[in-house]
Design an enzyme around this catalytic site. Structure first.
Site, PDB file in Angstrom:
ATOM      1  CD  GLU A  51      23.627  43.211  46.398  1.00  0.00           C
ATOM      2  OE1 GLU A  51      24.279  42.585  47.274  1.00  0.00           O
ATOM      3  OE2 GLU A  51      24.177  43.888  45.511  1.00  0.00           O
ATOM      4  CG  PHE A 113      31.484  42.816  34.238  1.00  0.00           C
ATOM      5  CD1 PHE A 113      32.353  42.116  35.068  1.00  0.00           C
ATOM      6  CD2 PHE A 113      30.907  43.979  34.714  1.00  0.00           C
ATOM      7  CE1 PHE A 113      32.648  42.576  36.339  1.00  0.00           C
ATOM      8  CE2 PHE A 113      31.195  44.451  35.989  1.00  0.00           C
ATOM      9  CZ  PHE A 113      32.070  43.746  36.802  1.00  0.00           C
ATOM     10  CD  GLN A 114      28.629  43.486  38.252  1.00  0.00           C
ATOM     11  OE1 GLN A 114      27.846  44.363  37.920  1.00  0.00           O
ATOM     12  NE2 GLN A 114      29.237  43.498  39.440  1.00  0.00           N
ATOM     13  CE  LYS A 163      23.593  50.520  31.907  1.00  0.00           C
ATOM     14  NZ  LYS A 163      25.010  50.706  32.220  1.00  0.00           N
ATOM     15  CG  MET A 482      18.091  24.237  67.076  1.00  0.00           C
ATOM     16  SD  MET A 482      17.139  23.701  68.519  1.00  0.00           S
ATOM     17  CE  MET A 482      15.766  24.849  68.470  1.00  0.00           C
TER      18      MET A 482
END
Lengths: 574, 163
Positions: A51, A113-114, A163, A482
């Protein structure tokens, strides 16, 4: 009257809003939306492999096009994976709309969940965020999200979508809202005329003026107006890293960019100036160095669309809140028919600047000799020539990013695409992907390093699926360059974890995805490799270029010093 | 210097957290915070007292104004204003102290709003200084518990903070 489910409203709204492409990754809470996307063909969905890459790809597209990038992710880990990309866009004021699935309303707060409170998690790194509370409000909330993302000082907007808001069985009236109003949000465009007049009077009287312009010129589409104003006045101009391309870098009046690794002449000119005209720049710490020693003799005019950027770190003498383009247009109309009052002083000023320029000419780095390791700088210069300076260039973060900014000269805005504010390693490759998908005719080059590239290299798979022909130039110095440079300078060369052992054989890795990779270790291999790489604009080619691991980026401002306090090489300093 | 900033805020879920989050995110200081709905159900009024020099206060007001949920704000300390805070204090009230608490409450124009054989609960309103002074006066007698609302304020005269 048209009745649509929340999910269909989202797909339909994106079409009506003119969104051609979104970047995302499906998951449970977003499945109704994915099903709606499956049943339409106006909006293309690009399936990334992580993502974070979706946000960087949308971000790259937004920086190149000036339009909001759009991301779709699921709840929980899908959304938290996107956070780094949201923060990247926030720090550089990039318009982006991130649609996040969320667990169903009745489960919120139950550690479902999630489930993640993504509005809470992203709160410090968004311009604004919304939670959908009823499917019928989806069109208006989305319109507000796009409006907020793209106007005023742009930024990312998160929309959290439980949802049940997208359930296929619940249908409501859909009307595309052409316009929305938010009573508390009225971004200023025109600057205060009295202040602009005062600024122009100071500009005409100035003896040692310098323009210092930033990303506001690029996002505000003000580079043509700026170029006009600067050329009318004949003043020198330096840009920030984010402002690169806002003024053509090849022009004599351009001093390049300023700050920690900015050009010697830009930093010297800033330090000695008597007037700094800052437009769309925010006096960031990588620009100012020590603010108490910053430009001791200068009066400061500061134009910015965001009032909170003005006098945040450096006090402005003439603050002007307004959009860069509108304020510059007004300045041009006031300058018309008038001449600077001190042409002799300006002549002297240019003599000093030309003096600083010639002091460093030909001393910026030592090109490699045959048989020696390549210098990263000469690789950038070679790519610049191979692409005639016309490519979209993205970078990751580190030495290669600074070298790319120093040695690739940009004539146009929206071409140098880099994570300036947040400094996000892993940004460059997915950003290049996002640009290439929308600009298939152009060369898109990602300068990266073996450290940064490994943070997002899974996107090779996305490039394979969607046939994305970006050119990846890996400046491979087998170390986090760097970090190593700072350790050389500040930690007596104790290289704590800045080496890169166990590197993959990049050629084999790239070939595993069916792409072409070319390994380059000496200068004579470089030109043929570039010729091969740029033969077909639409072919992904990975150049694994071994460069000198001991090279440092110079100039480099001395910590806590003024603008003019710089290391110029491993042995020289101002 | 201490400033009292009054804010009209969209009465939306999460709006308060954006304001509070801004203060912690940008390292600004909150001394008191008070929030409640207004006569307009779509708006809450939030009053925050903070301490900072002019530069910091300027940044605080600019950043607050940038929040989309902030509709309007005013720094009340820039003009004449009325500042009030309400405090409830439980004080030990046994023997001679019972009279002493009552007398001190009268001096401060405070009211005793709840009584038990051993405890007086005192209600007092005023500016923060008066409430501090009352706490000091009561401390030797024995303060058991303090609940303060935080400062609320409004401009004097015709000046309004409305849409």
């Amino acid at each position: 009257m048209e009745l649509l489910s929340g999910a269909d409203m989202i797909a339909r709204f994106l079409k009506d809003e003119g969104v051609e492409r979104i970047y995302g990754y499906p998951g449970g809470a977003a499945l109704h939306i994915y099903d709606a996307l499956f049943r339409q063909d106006s909006v293309q969905h690009i399936l990334v492999r992580h993502e974070q890459a979706a946000t960087h790809a949308a971000d790259g597209y937004a920086r190149a096009s000036g339009k909001p990038g759009v991301v779709l992710v699921t709840s929980g880990p899908g959304a938290t994976n996107a956070v780094t990309g949201i923060a990247t866009a926030y720090m550089d004021s990039i318009p982006m709309v991130v649609l996040c699935g969320q667990v169903a309303s009745h489960l919120i707060g139950e550690d479902a969940f999630q489930e993640t409170d993504i509005v809470g998690v992203t709160r410090p790194v968004v311009k604004h965020s919304f939670s959908i509370r009823h499917p019928s409000e989806i069109p208006e909330v989305l319109k507000k999200a796009f409006y907020l993302a793209a106007t005023g000082r742009p930024g990312p907007v998160v929309v959290d979508i439980p949802k049940d808001m997208t359930a296929p069985t619940e249908r409501y009236e859909y009307v595309y809202p052409k316009k929305v109003k938010i009573r508390s949000y009225n971004p200023v465009t025109r600057g205060h005329s009295g202040q602009i007049k005062k600024a122009v009077d100071m500009m005409l009287k100035a003896r040692r003026p310098v323009f210092y312009t930033g990303g506001g010129i690029v996002t505000g589409r003000a580079s043509e107006a700026l170029t006009d104003l600067v050329q009318r006045l004949g003043f020198p101009i330096t840009t920030t890293l984010m402002g690169i391309g806002g003024y053509p870098q090849g022009d004599r009046q351009s001093l390049g960019w300023l700050g920690m690794h900015g050009s010697y002449e830009a930093n010297m000119a800033m330090h000695h100036a008597d007037l700094i005209v800052a437009i769309g720049a925010r006096f960031d710490d990588r620009v100012t160095n020590n603010t108490s020693k910053f430009c001791p003799t200068a009066k400061i005019v500061h134009v910015d669309i965001d009032p909170s950027s003005i006098s945040k770190t450096v006090r402005a003498d003439v603050p002007i809140v307004g959009a860069a383009g509108s304020v510059i247009d007004e300045m041009i109309s006031l300058v018309q028919g008038r001449e600077p009052a001190n042409p002799e002083a300006l002549g002297e000023w240019w003599k000093s600047i030309d003096g600083w320029r010639s002091e460093r000419e030909g001393k910026l780095y030592e090109p490699s000799k045959p048989g020696e390791a390549l210098k990263p700088q000469e690789v950038i210069e070679a790519v610049y020539r191979a692409t005639r300076g016309e490519a979209f260039v993205t970078t990751d973060v580190g030495q290669h990013q600074m070298f790319a900014a120093q040695y690739y000269k940009f004539a146009k805005p929206n071409r140098f695409i880099t994570s300036g504010g947040l400094g996000t390693m892993g940004f460059g490759f997915p950003a290049a992907m996002g640009i290439k998908l929308s600009y298939p005719q152009d060369d898109v080059v990602c300068f990266t390093g073996e450290g940064s590239f490994q943070m997002m290299m899974q996107e090779l798979s996305t490039c394979k699926q969607f046939d994305v022909g970006v050119k990846i130039v890996n400046l491979n110095n087998q170390s986090l360059g760097m970090v190593r440079q700072w350790q050389d300078l500040n930690y007596k060369s104790r290289h704590a974890h800045s080496y890169m052992e166990s590197l993959p054989d990049f050629a084999k890795l790239i070939e595993a995805y069916g792409f072409t990779a070319i390994k380059v270790t000496t200068i004579d291999e470089l030109a043929p490799a570039l010729e091969r790489a740029f033969a077909d604009t639409n072919e992904l080619v990975f150049l694994d270029i071994y460069v000198d691991p001991f090279e440092h980026v110079y100039p480099m401002q001395v910590p806590l010093g003024s603008m003019r306090d710089m290391l110029l090489s491993k042995t020289e300093r101002t | 210097m201490r400033h009292i900033i009054s804010i009209l805020l969209e009465n939306e879920p999460g709006a308060l957290s954006r304001v509070v989050g801004l203060f912690s995110q940008r390292n600004f200081n909150i001394e008191t915070l008070n929030v409640a709905p207004t006569e307009d159900p779509s708006l809450s009024r939030l009053t925050v007292t903070t301490v900072g020099d002019d530069r910091v206060i300027e940044q605080i007001t600019k950043h607050l104004n940038k929040l989309i949920d902030v509709v309007k704000l005013v720094d009340l300390t820039e003009g004449n204003h009325i500042e009030r805070e309400l405090m409830l204090v439980k004080v030990k009230a046994l023997g001679a102290a019972r009279d002493e608490v009552k007398r001190t409450a009268d001096i401060f124009r405070a009211q005793i709003v709840d009584v038990t054989p051993s405890v007086y609960t005192v209600q007092i309103t005023g500016d923060a200084g008066k409430l501090d002074a009352f706490i000091q006066a009561m401390a030797p007698i024995g303060i058991l518990e303090v609940a303060r609302t935080g400062v609320s304020g409004i401009a004097r005269g015709d000046k309004l903070l409305t849409l």
